[in-house]
Design a protein around this motif. Sequence first.
Motif, PDB file in Angstrom:
ATOM      1  N   GLU A  94       3.347   3.818 -61.752  1.00 19.04           N
ATOM      2  CA  GLU A  94       3.929   3.804 -60.415  1.00 19.04           C
ATOM      3  C   GLU A  94       5.427   4.109 -60.457  1.00 19.04           C
ATOM      4  OE1 GLU A  94       2.174   3.528 -57.677  1.00 19.04           O
ATOM      5  OE2 GLU A  94       0.329   3.373 -58.880  1.00 19.04           O
ATOM      6  N   LYS A  95       5.979   4.332 -59.287  1.00 17.05           N
ATOM      7  CA  LYS A  95       7.400   4.638 -59.154  1.00 17.05           C
ATOM      8  C   LYS A  95       8.249   3.494 -59.699  1.00 17.05           C
ATOM      9  CE  LYS A  95      10.730   6.192 -55.673  1.00 17.05           C
ATOM     10  NZ  LYS A  95      10.888   6.632 -54.267  1.00 17.05           N
TER      11      LYS A  95
ATOM     12  N   THR B 221       7.689   8.743 -60.078  1.00 17.19           N
ATOM     13  CA  THR B 221       6.595   8.184 -60.876  1.00 17.19           C
ATOM     14  C   THR B 221       6.757   8.624 -62.334  1.00 17.19           C
ATOM     15  OG1 THR B 221       5.180  10.079 -60.379  1.00 17.19           O
ATOM     16  CG2 THR B 221       5.032   8.178 -58.895  1.00 17.19           C
TER      17      THR B 221
END
Length: 353
Positions: A249-250, A277
């Motif tokens: 994830e970011k 990401t």
Amino acid sequence: MTEREPRVVVFAYSEVGTRCLETLLRLGAHVVGVFTYEDDPQETIWFHSVAQTALEAGLPVLFGSPTEERVRALRPDLLFSFYYRDMIGESILRLPGLGAFNMHGSLLPKYRGRACVNWAVLMGETETGATLHHMVKSADAGDLVDQERVPILFEDTAQDVALKVADAAVAVLERSWPLLAAGRAPRIPQDPALATTFGRRRPEDGHIDWTWEAKRIYNLVRAVTRPFPGAFTFAGGRKLLVWRCFPEEKDPAVPKILPCGTVLSTAPLRVLAGNGTAVRLERVQWGDSVAGTPLLSGEEDMDGMAFGARNLREGERLGPREDRADVPTCEEGTFSPKEDTDTNRRNGRSHDA
């Protein structure tokens, strides 16, 4: 055997072709000829052989162009195409009195065309399947007979899904055979408004664009990993194959000014992708030779962490073979995939392996 038993001509290749031919024989179908291909030595052959299956069953195996004269001589009542790689001429499709049918590796009308399983994985679909349909002049456009759905799990590769689709094809053929043999196959029209068509995938289409978000890159990698040619990037001008990865994830701690493709860490080997990401590279391999050193063999792919520690450094950028001055930062937008409407019917081919 009675005169009422339909004479069946089969056009087949790949795993679905082999499994469906085996199913017809198990169901007692009177197969009078099998058109198939000799294996290409340049292709990774991961599937069972249609030709070998037919020979072991004592069936005539036919290579080369399936002309109308060759097919007519077999006096077919039913014709099947199971992952046969060339379009079959309309004049041939009119020969069998009970119809001509194709087994396609998607839930038609979605994913008409080539490499349908690879495309479904790449596009992040959560299900696909096998569809038996009447054959018409346009590829994959005929009325449906039956379908069987299969799930695409998050970790499935294209080969995993292809094997599920082969199982689904067997189930469809088993259900449909009595009606097909009796000339009473269902006709369920396809909705053209729901149709999507995708073209052939080539090895160069595996080039990773680091401006894509991590999940999109992950889908590309699992769509073209072994036994297919693989996804790849470049590191220091050398081609780097990525056989397995995982999306992250970011990370708000990553500076927004960093360009996509930047190596964030080598242990684990993490690379910055679109919209902040990251992709963790888990199995990689050099894909070219350097200074006279031969190309690495399949046994010499490496754990991403070990590869990163040996060959890369934090802050290095992966991407094109040559550096570009206009490299976007990873906050400038995300990749929006376009449907490939080039069906690439070179020589009439409509299916990949």
